[in-house]
Enzyme design. Sequence first.
Site, mmCIF file in Angstrom:
data_model
loop_
_atom_site.group_PDB
_atom_site.id
_atom_site.type_symbol
_atom_site.label_atom_id
_atom_site.label_comp_id
_atom_site.label_asym_id
_atom_site.label_seq_id
_atom_site.Cartn_x
_atom_site.Cartn_y
_atom_site.Cartn_z
ATOM 1 N N HIS A 125 80.123 5.867 29.748
ATOM 2 C CA HIS A 125 79.065 6.645 30.466
ATOM 3 C C HIS A 125 79.212 8.209 30.019
ATOM 4 C CE1 HIS A 125 79.844 3.539 33.712
ATOM 5 N NE2 HIS A 125 78.694 3.415 33.482
ATOM 6 N N LYS B 267 76.284 -1.948 24.945
ATOM 7 C CA LYS B 267 76.993 -3.035 25.432
ATOM 8 C C LYS B 267 76.113 -4.041 26.042
ATOM 9 C CE LYS B 267 79.763 -3.076 29.164
ATOM 10 N NZ LYS B 267 79.199 -4.134 29.839
#
Length: 259
Positions: A14, A128
């Site tokens: 993140h 991902k």
Amino acid sequence: IGLVPTMGALHRGHLSLIEKAFNENDVVWVSIFINPTQFNNSNDLINYPKNLKNDELLIKKISKSIEIFSPNEFEIYGENPKIKTYDFKTIDNELEGRFRKNHFNGVATIVSKLLNLFKPNNVYFGEKDYQQTQIIKKLISLEKINVNLNICPTVREKNGLALSSRNNFLSYSERNDASIIYKSLILLKNNFNTSNLISTKKEIKNNINKKKNFQLEYLEIADASTLKIQSKINPKNSYRAFICVRVNDIRLIDNILLN
Ligand code: PAF
């Protein structure tokens, strides 16, 4: 304006999105909201890791100027959360969609709300969750939203394990063993143009299932844009391998570009 939508429990993956957003925009918003409509399993929702104080510290370490939006469920959905149903032309039914009914409608519902709320120039997601990025690409075109979709590389542990908030649930040895997920994708990539593909898939399945508490849920080669599973390969098309491994009840996913 740059927007980084998250469900919190932030990790380096993140933070790499937030740093990129910070370098490319005048104003950056990070949203932290555990979106109930994308969970098809209530235990998964209840147990989803939460650490707002730490998330705020990590964000402010990048820059104090980054804004955080952490609404409660009522602020987003009112009295009863309503999920919108989209026509994603079947990409929502493939791969993860087979195991998580309605998950992608839930993701699209919240992402649409956030994009309409912030009207960002740029929005950032990690590769991902490749299928999620393709759903959001479709959402943006279906709803004609004016935003640049930035798909950013997966950040990994030293052993190759893709960073995920769900890794918090793994024991130390499971986390080590989970390096087999990325190693399996690399093995498949190295054998992509050979006749060993079927035997390689079998070998991978056996090796994963031999590990304590590990179970291979799927390992598929799919067209990179339709996400349809392929057995016959056309060298003109682009393919990715997608994997999901269950460690006890925790589902870990990853993917790789094959050609
Ligand atoms: O990838 C996630 O964390 C979530 O699916 C998202 C995009 C923030 C929507 O809730």
